[in-house]
Design a protein around this motif. Structure first.
Motif, mmCIF file in Angstrom:
data_model
loop_
_atom_site.group_PDB
_atom_site.id
_atom_site.type_symbol
_atom_site.label_atom_id
_atom_site.label_comp_id
_atom_site.label_asym_id
_atom_site.label_seq_id
_atom_site.Cartn_x
_atom_site.Cartn_y
_atom_site.Cartn_z
ATOM 1 N N ALA A 275 0.672 -1.010 0.295
ATOM 2 C CA ALA A 275 0.068 -0.214 0.024
ATOM 3 C C ALA A 275 0.857 1.057 -0.428
ATOM 4 N N THR A 276 1.397 1.334 0.658
ATOM 5 C CA THR A 276 3.123 2.319 0.502
ATOM 6 C C THR A 276 3.300 2.517 -0.541
ATOM 7 N N LYS A 277 3.639 1.228 -1.222
ATOM 8 C CA LYS A 277 4.189 1.665 -2.641
ATOM 9 C C LYS A 277 3.584 2.659 -3.494
ATOM 10 N N ASN A 278 2.191 1.767 -3.284
ATOM 11 C CA ASN A 278 1.059 2.216 -4.127
ATOM 12 C C ASN A 278 0.502 3.186 -3.982
ATOM 13 N N GLU A 279 0.953 4.068 -3.202
ATOM 14 C CA GLU A 279 0.317 5.561 -2.825
ATOM 15 C C GLU A 279 1.615 6.420 -3.655
ATOM 16 N N LYS A 280 2.487 5.530 -3.719
ATOM 17 C CA LYS A 280 3.833 6.970 -4.291
ATOM 18 C C LYS A 280 2.994 6.892 -5.963
ATOM 19 N N ASN A 281 1.991 6.090 -6.265
ATOM 20 C CA ASN A 281 2.156 5.550 -8.328
ATOM 21 C C ASN A 281 1.387 6.919 -8.337
ATOM 22 N N ARG A 282 1.379 7.536 -9.505
ATOM 23 C CA ARG A 282 0.401 7.869 -10.352
ATOM 24 C C ARG A 282 0.654 7.579 -11.734
ATOM 25 N N LYS A 283 -0.362 7.055 -11.778
ATOM 26 C CA LYS A 283 -0.377 5.225 -13.099
ATOM 27 C C LYS A 283 -1.561 6.291 -14.050
ATOM 28 N N LYS A 284 -1.289 6.231 -15.255
ATOM 29 C CA LYS A 284 -2.937 6.547 -15.956
ATOM 30 C C LYS A 284 -3.664 6.088 -16.303
ATOM 31 N N GLY A 285 -4.822 6.906 -16.375
ATOM 32 C CA GLY A 285 -5.655 5.146 -16.878
ATOM 33 C C GLY A 285 -6.841 4.823 -15.553
ATOM 34 N N MET A 286 -7.792 5.029 -16.209
ATOM 35 C CA MET A 286 -8.574 5.110 -15.214
ATOM 36 C C MET A 286 -9.107 2.805 -15.228
ATOM 37 N N LYS A 287 -10.209 3.037 -14.191
ATOM 38 C CA LYS A 287 -10.839 1.091 -13.854
ATOM 39 C C LYS A 287 -12.191 0.990 -13.520
ATOM 40 N N THR A 288 -12.840 -0.075 -13.538
ATOM 41 C CA THR A 288 -13.992 0.131 -13.116
ATOM 42 C C THR A 288 -14.376 -0.931 -12.277
ATOM 43 N N ASN B 227 -30.710 -7.227 -1.865
ATOM 44 C CA ASN B 227 -31.623 -6.815 -0.733
ATOM 45 C C ASN B 227 -31.044 -5.679 0.489
ATOM 46 N N VAL B 228 -30.413 -4.535 0.284
ATOM 47 C CA VAL B 228 -30.171 -3.624 1.080
ATOM 48 C C VAL B 228 -30.520 -2.523 0.946
ATOM 49 N N ARG B 229 -30.642 -1.583 1.688
ATOM 50 C CA ARG B 229 -31.291 -0.165 1.768
ATOM 51 C C ARG B 229 -30.559 1.130 1.143
ATOM 52 N N ASP B 230 -29.188 0.362 0.687
ATOM 53 C CA ASP B 230 -28.684 2.074 0.433
ATOM 54 C C ASP B 230 -27.389 1.483 -0.390
ATOM 55 N N PHE B 231 -25.923 2.278 -0.256
ATOM 56 C CA PHE B 231 -25.201 1.990 -1.293
ATOM 57 C C PHE B 231 -23.733 2.918 -0.339
ATOM 58 N N GLY B 232 -22.766 2.901 -0.338
ATOM 59 C CA GLY B 232 -21.684 3.383 0.407
ATOM 60 C C GLY B 232 -20.544 2.307 -0.248
ATOM 61 N N TRP B 233 -19.467 3.436 -0.160
ATOM 62 C CA TRP B 233 -18.644 3.228 -1.388
ATOM 63 C C TRP B 233 -16.736 3.978 -0.601
ATOM 64 N N ALA B 234 -15.431 3.536 -1.052
ATOM 65 C CA ALA B 234 -14.200 4.137 -0.411
ATOM 66 C C ALA B 234 -13.249 3.828 -1.425
ATOM 67 N N SER B 235 -12.672 4.364 -1.511
ATOM 68 C CA SER B 235 -11.909 4.142 -2.631
ATOM 69 C C SER B 235 -9.989 5.481 -1.965
ATOM 70 N N SER B 236 -9.658 4.873 -2.490
ATOM 71 C CA SER B 236 -8.023 5.431 -2.579
ATOM 72 C C SER B 236 -7.053 5.014 -2.995
ATOM 73 N N ARG B 237 -5.763 5.065 -3.289
ATOM 74 C CA ARG B 237 -4.391 4.243 -3.608
ATOM 75 C C ARG B 237 -3.751 3.746 -1.970
ATOM 76 N N LYS B 238 -4.246 4.499 -0.531
ATOM 77 C CA LYS B 238 -3.528 4.618 0.281
ATOM 78 C C LYS B 238 -3.780 3.139 0.850
ATOM 79 N N PHE B 239 -4.526 2.711 1.078
ATOM 80 C CA PHE B 239 -5.289 1.260 1.304
ATOM 81 C C PHE B 239 -4.714 0.108 1.017
ATOM 82 N N ILE B 240 -4.970 -0.856 2.568
ATOM 83 C CA ILE B 240 -4.251 -1.277 2.961
ATOM 84 C C ILE B 240 -5.508 -2.334 2.937
ATOM 85 N N TRP B 241 -5.854 -3.635 2.750
ATOM 86 C CA TRP B 241 -6.575 -4.554 2.798
ATOM 87 C C TRP B 241 -6.266 -5.742 3.473
#
Ligand SMILES: [Zn+2]
Lengths: 159, 767
Positions: B290-303, B310-324
Motif C-alpha cells: 500500500a505504501t508503494k501504491n500511494e506513490k503511484n500516479r499511473k494513468k488511466g481508469m479502472k471500473t 436486498n439492501v437499503r442503501d449503498f456506500g463506498w470508499a476509494s484510495s491509493r492508500k488502502f491496506i486490505w
C-alpha cells in the motif's frame, strides 16, 4: 452513527458527534465548602482546544501537553463562574481524571463560603464551537436543583 | 431566568401531578392505547407484520465516475420502482441529501442563536463558499423527459399516469456534485487529504438521488433532511460500477463481481485464502504494498463492479492508500467475509483489531437477532467519525504518528467499529425510520454494542449501558430534556436521549424487569419479525409484551414517553413482633425491659448500694413488698390455654415461629415506577435479597407501605444494591441512614500519586 473522535462542524450544523453535553455537580457542603465535579467528554475538550488554540491536549497519554492542567483551568475560569452574594468566588483546581470511556472529570473547590443569599452562575463551556452544546448544572445539598445552559442562555441567577 | 425556582420545586415534588385534570386517569400503569397507533391489517396487535403488510422496492443500476483531480463525482442511475402498496401513486419522491450542502440549504436558515454565539466559522457559513449540492442534469424514462420539482433535499417526480398497485416504473437520472472536504467542513461522507503523500481518501455516501419510503405509517417519508434525523430507505437490489483512477482500491456495499479483472493473481490468491481463514485476517494488500501504491500516479481508469441484493442503501470508499485484510466468519446459513480497508496511518491499531472487531460484532449481534444475511462486512478507516451503511462503515481511531496510542484511542476505535458494524442489524436490515425515530436504531444498536463490548473483553470500558451511567442525565431539571419518543430533529441532548437512555432502558428490561431468558427470546422475535422490513416503535413495544406475557405498558410509558427519573426512597421502618399471648413469655419480656430500664437509670445506679429505710425497718413491708408482678397468674394461664385451643394449626405455627415484622414505607420521588430491590442484612450478618416487581406501585404510584417478616432481626437494609434501576438519589436508599462518599470526596482522599499513565506503551518504546 457515532462519533467517538473529534468532529463537530458548524458549517452544516451537522451532528456526527452525538454528545454536546457537560455535566457539573456543585455541592454546597454542610462544612461550608463548595465542591465541584465537572464532567466533559474528553474528545470534545480536545477538539475544542485544537480549533480554538491550535493545541493538542492528548489527554491521558504520555504526550499530554505539560501545561494541560493549567490550560484547562484557565479555560474553565473564563467560561464558568459562581457569584455568591454578587461577588465572584475564586475556585481552586484540584485535578482531573481521564477515563477510557471518554469521560473527563475536573475537580474544583472553594473552601468556606459565606452565607448564601444570592447565586449567579455563568456557564458557556464549549458553546463557541459547538452550537448544540448543552451544559447541565446540578446543585446538590440544600439547594437541590438543576439548570441547563446553552449558547443562548449562559447565565442563571437565584435569590 | 428562574429566580425562585429552586424553592418551589422542593414543595411540589413529586412532579407530574401539576395542572392535570383530576378527573382523568393519570395512573402510571394506565394502558398505552391512547399513545400508540391502533393495530390494523398492516401491523398486528401482537407486534408482527399483518396479513396485508407491504413494502415498496427500489432497484438501482448505477455508473459512477470519480474525478480525483477535482474531487467530483458524476453519476447516472436507472431506478426501477415497484409499487407493492394497495395505493395509486400520482408522484414519486426521492431524497437529495447532498442539497444540505447547497448554498440555499434550509438547515442554514433555521439555525438559531444570537450574534454572541457566532464565530468566524459561523459567520463564514452565512455565505458558504463550497459549492455543494446535487446538480441534476437529466431525469427521463423511455417516454422522454420527466417533469420534476426540487424542494430542498426532496425531489418529486410528477407521473403522467399514476403508478398502479403492483406496477413498476423505470426511470433514469444523471447528476454530479463536488465532494466535501470532510476534515474542514465535516460530513458523514467526503474526503480526507493526506498532504505528505498527496493522496485523497474518499468515503462516499448519500451520493445519489435515493428513493424515499412509501408505507402505511407515513405515506411518503419526505421530511426534509436537516442533518440530525438520518435516513429511511426502501430495500432493493443494486448493481454499481465505479470508475476510479487505475491505482485506486475500492471497497463498497456488496460483492466485488469482477475481482478476477481487477485484482492481480497474487491478490486473488490471498483473497481466496482469506475466505478460508477463520482465526487471523489475511492481507490482500499489505502495508508495504500500500505504501508503494500511494506513490503511484499511473494513468488511466479502472471500473470496479459491485452487486448487492436486498439492501437499503449503498456506500463506498476509494484510495491509493488502502491496506486490505479479510477473514471469514462461519455461520450455519453461510460464510461472511469480515474485511478492513485502512491507510498505514491507522496502524498498528487497525491491523490488530479492526477485522477482529467486525467478526466479534457479527457473532454477538447474530446470536441476539439472526445470522448476518450479507456476504461481506467492512470497516473502513476514516479519521474522527463513525458512520454506517449496509455492509460497509467508516470508522475513526488513529494512533499517534510514532505508532503508539493511548488506551482511550484503542477502546474508542474498537467501540466505534462494533457500533457501526452493529448498524447493519439496526437500521440496515431491521429497517426502522431514522428520520422519525433516532432511538430505534441508535438506542437498540447501542444496547447490543454494550453486550458485544462486554463479550470482547472483561471490564471493557463501555460508555453506555449500565444503569448508573445514565443517572447524571436523568436526575435534573426536566425543562431541557425530552422523552425518548421525540422526533429526531427535536431532541435535546442527542447522545443521552437517543443513544444512552434507550440503551440503558433495554438493558434494565433485560437484567431487571424481564430477565434474560424472556427478554432474549422476545427481542430476537422482534428482530426476526422485522428483518428486511420497516418496523415502527409500536411493533417493538408490542412484540416484547406479546412474546413474554409481561405487561410492559408502564415501562414504555415511563421510560419512553416521559422524562421522569427513578428515585425511590425508604422513608421509615418499624419493627413489630406478634403478641403470642403466652403470659409467661410476655411477662418475662416485660420483666426484662423493666430490669433494663432500672439498670440504666442513673439514680438507680448510684443508689444501688445505699441501705434504704425499708431495709432497716421490717415493719414497713406488706403484701406488695414480695409481690412479683411478672409472675403468671392462674387466671392468665387459663385464658392462654383457651386462646391456644381456638387457634388453627396454621395460626399456631406462625405463633411458634416468633417472627420479626418490619413495616417499611417507600415513596416514589422521581415519578418513574420501578421494581423495589432490597438487600436485607440481619444481625447475624447474613443477607437476603428480595425483588418486588414494579406492579407494587399499581394502586398508589407515589407512596406505599409493605410488611416483611423474618425469623432473624434486621441490622440494615439497602435499596437497589446492584445499581440496576438508575436510582438518582442513593442517600435515601439505606436504613439506617448511611451516607455514600461523593465522587468529589473519593477524589480528594485517594492517593493522587498512584495515577496510572494511559500511554505506557510510548514510555516503553522511548526507553
Ligand atoms: Zn450510530
Amino acid at each position: 452513527m457515532i462519533n467517538s473522535f473529534l468532529s463537530i462542524y458548524l458549517l452544516f450544523n451537522f451532528a456526527i458527534h452525538e454528545h454536546y453535553t457537560t455535566i457539573t455537580n456543585i455541592n454546597f457542603s454542610p462544612e461550608k465548602n463548595i465542591e465541584i465535579v465537572m464532567e466533559f467528554t474528553a474528545h470534545d475538550l480536545e477538539y475544542y482546544f485544537e480549533k480554538e488554540y491550535h493545541k493538542e491536549l492528548k489527554l491521558g497519554s504520555i504526550n499530554e501537553l505539560k501545561d494541560s492542567d493549567s490550560l484547562i483551568f484557565e479555560y474553565i475560569s473564563n467560561h464558568f463562574y459562581i457569584k455568591l452574594n454578587n461577588s465572584k468566588i475564586t475556585l481552586s483546581y484540584l485535578g482531573k481524571e481521564v477515563n477510557n470511556d471518554e469521560s473527563l472529570l475536573i475537580y474544583l473547590e472553594k473552601k468556606s463560603f459565606k452565607n448564601l443569599k444570592s447565586l449567579e452562575i455563568l456557564n458557556d463551556l464549549l458553546c463557541k464551537h459547538f452550537p448544540n452544546q448543552q451544559n447541565i448544572v446540578h446543585l446538590e445539598g440544600n439547594l437541590k436543583n438543576s439548570f441547563i445552559f446553552n449558547s443562548k442562555e449562559t447565565i442563571h441567577k437565584f435569590k | 431566568m428562574k429566580l425562585y425556582l429552586f424553592k418551589i420545586t422542593l414543595l411540589f415534588i413529586p412532579i407530574g401531578l401539576l395542572g392535570q385534570n383530576p378527573n382523568l386517569n393519570y395512573n402510571k400503569f394506565k394502558q398505552l392505547k391512547e399513545e400508540i397507533a391502533t393495530p390494523n391489517n398492516y401491523r398486528t396487535a401482537s407486534g408482527a407484520p399483518g396479513h396485508e403488510y407491504y413494502q415498496n422496492e427500489a432497484n438501482y443500476v448505477m455508473n459512477l465516475m470519480s474525478n480525483d483531480q477535482e474531487q467530483k463525482i458524476t453519476g447516472e442511475e436507472t431506478i426501477t420502482y415497484v409499487n407493492n402498496s394497495p395505493d395509486q401513486l400520482e408522484y414519486l419522491w426521492l431524497q437529495l441529501d447532498q442539497n444540505k450542502r447547497a448554498q440555499n440549504s434550509e438547515s442554514f436558515i433555521i439555525r438559531t442563536g444570537g450574534i454572541k454565539s457566532m464565530n468566524t466559522r459561523s459567520i463564514k457559513q452565512l455565505d458558504p463558499d463550497f459549492e455543494g449540492g446535487f446538480n441534476i442534469t437529466e431525469v427521463k424514462n423511455k417516454g422522454g423527459e420527466l417533469d420534476y420539482v426540487i424542494n430542498h433535499t426532496m425531489m418529486r417526480i410528477n407521473l403522467k399516469k399514476p403508478l398502479q398497485p403492483g406496477g413498476e416504473f423505470e426511470f433514469s437520472i444523471k447528476w454530479w456534485y463536488n465532494i466535501n472536504n470532510r476534515m474542514e467542513i465535516g460530513g458523514r461522507s467526503g474526503y480526507e487529504y493526506f498532504e505528505k503523500d498527496d493522496n485523497y481518501l474518499y468515503t462516499i455516501a448519500q451520493f445519489f438521488p435515493r428513493m424515499c419510503v412509501y408505507n402505511d405509517v407515513e405515506g411518503w417519508q419526505n421530511k426534509q433532511f436537516l442533518g440530525q434525523g438520518e435516513f429511511t430507505l426502501p430495500f432493493g437490489d443494486y448493481e454499481v460500477n465505479i470508475t476510479v483512477p487505475t491505482d485506486h482500491v475500492v471497497s463498497a456495499t456488496g460483492e466485488l463481481v469482477n475481482a478476477s479483472e481487477i485484482l492481480n493473481s497474487k491478490q486473488l490468491e490471498r483473497f481466496e485464502a482469506a475466505k478460508k481463514s477463520e482465526n487471523e485476517p489475511v492481507f490482500i494488500i499489505n502495508e508495504k504494498e500500500a505504501t508503494k501504491n500511494e506513490k503511484n500516479r499511473k494513468k488511466g481508469m479502472k471500473t470496479w463492479q459491485f452487486k448487492a441484493e436486498n439492501v437499503r442503501d449503498f456506500g463506498w470508499a476509494s484510495s491509493r492508500k488502502f491496506i486490505w485484510d479479510a477473514m471469514v466468519v462461519k455461520q450455519e446459513t453461510g460464510d461472511v467475509l469480515a474485511m478492513s480497508f485502512y491507510p498505514k496511518e491507522g496502524n498498528p491499531l487497525w491491523e490488530q483489531y479492526s477485522t477482529k472487531a467486525v467478526a466479534q460484532t457479527l457473532k454477538t449481534y447474530s446470536r441476539h437477532t439472526f445470522d448476518y444475511p450479507y456476504p461481506v462486512a467492512i470497516s473502513v478507516h476514516s479519521k474522527w467519525i463513525g458512520m454506517e451503511y449496509p455492509m460497509i462503515c467508516f470508522n475513526g481511531g488513529r494512533p499517534e504518528s510514532d505508532g503508539t496510542y493511548s488506551e482511550r484511542t484503542k477502546y474508542g476505535m474498537i467501540s466505534v467499529i462494533i457500533h457501526e458494524v452493529g448498524h447493519n442489524y439496526f437500521p440496515m436490515i431491521i429497517n426502522s425510520d431514522e428520520r422519525q425515530w433516532t432511538w430505534m436504531d441508535e438506542g437498540l444498536n447501542t444496547f447490543l454494542q454494550f453486550i458485544t463490548e462486554q463479550e470482547f473483553q472483561d471490564d471493557y470500558p463501555s460508555r453506555r449501558g449500565p444503569a448508573y451511567k445514565i443517572v447524571n442525565y436523568m436526575k435534573g431539571n426536566k425543562e431541557n430534556i425530552s422523552p425518548i419518543m421525540t422526533n429526531s430533529e427535536s431532541i435535546h441532548q442527542f447522545g443521552n436521549n437517543a443513544y444512552g437512555k434507550p440503551a440503558t432502558a433495554m438493558n434494565i428490561l433485560r437484567e431487571t424487569i424481564m430477565g434474560r431468558e424472556l427478554f432474549d427470546y422476545a427481542f430476537k422475535c422482534y428482530a426476526n419479525r422485522w428483518m428486511f422490513k420497516h418496523p415502527s416503535p409500536e411493533d417493538l413495544f408490542r412484540t416484547m409484551e406479546d412474546a413474554s406475557a409481561i405487561d410492559l405498558d408502564w415501562f414504555w410509558r415511563g421510560w419512553f414517553y416521559t422524562t421522569d427519573h427513578v428515585d425511590i426512597s425508604i422513608d421509615e421502618i418499624k419493627h413489630y413482633k406478634i403478641n403470642n399471648q403466652n403470659p409467661e413469655l410476655n411477662k418475662k419480656d416485660l420483666e426484662e425491659k423493666f430490669i433494663e430500664i432500672k439498670k440504666k437509670d442513673i439514680s438507680n445506679q448510684k443508689n444501688s448500694n445505699n441501705e434504704t429505710y425499708m431495709d432497716k425497718d421490717e415493719k414497713l413491708k406488706d403484701f406488695y413488698t414480695e409481690y412479683n408482678p411478672f409472675k403468671v397468674t392462674k387466671n392468665e394461664e387459663k385464658k392462654y390455654k383457651k386462646f391456644k385451643e381456638n387457634l388453627s394449626e396454621e395460626e399456631s405455627e406462625i405463633l411458634e415461629e416468633n417472627l420479626n415484622f418490619y413495616e417499611i414505607k417507600f415513596s416514589n420521588k422521581g415519578g418513574l415506577v420501578m421494581p423495589i430491590i432490597l438487600d436485607f442484612e440481619f444481625t447475624d450478618e447474613t443477607h437476603e435479597v428480595l425483588r418486588i416487581p414494579a406492579e407494587i406501585w399499581q394502586t398508589n404510584n407515589f407512596k406505599i407501605t409493605k410488611v416483611f417478616a423474618f425469623k432473624k432481626e434486621l441490622k440494615q437494609v439497602e435499596l437497589d444494591p446492584y445499581l440496576e434501576t438508575a436510582d438518582t438519589e442513593r442517600k435515601n436508599n439505606y436504613w439506617p441512614n448511611k451516607i455514600e462518599p461523593t465522587k468529589f470526596e473519593l477524589y480528594k482522599y485517594k492517593d493522587r500519586h498512584s495515577k496510572p499513565s494511559s500511554n505506557p506503551m510510548q514510555k516503553k518504546s522511548k526507553k
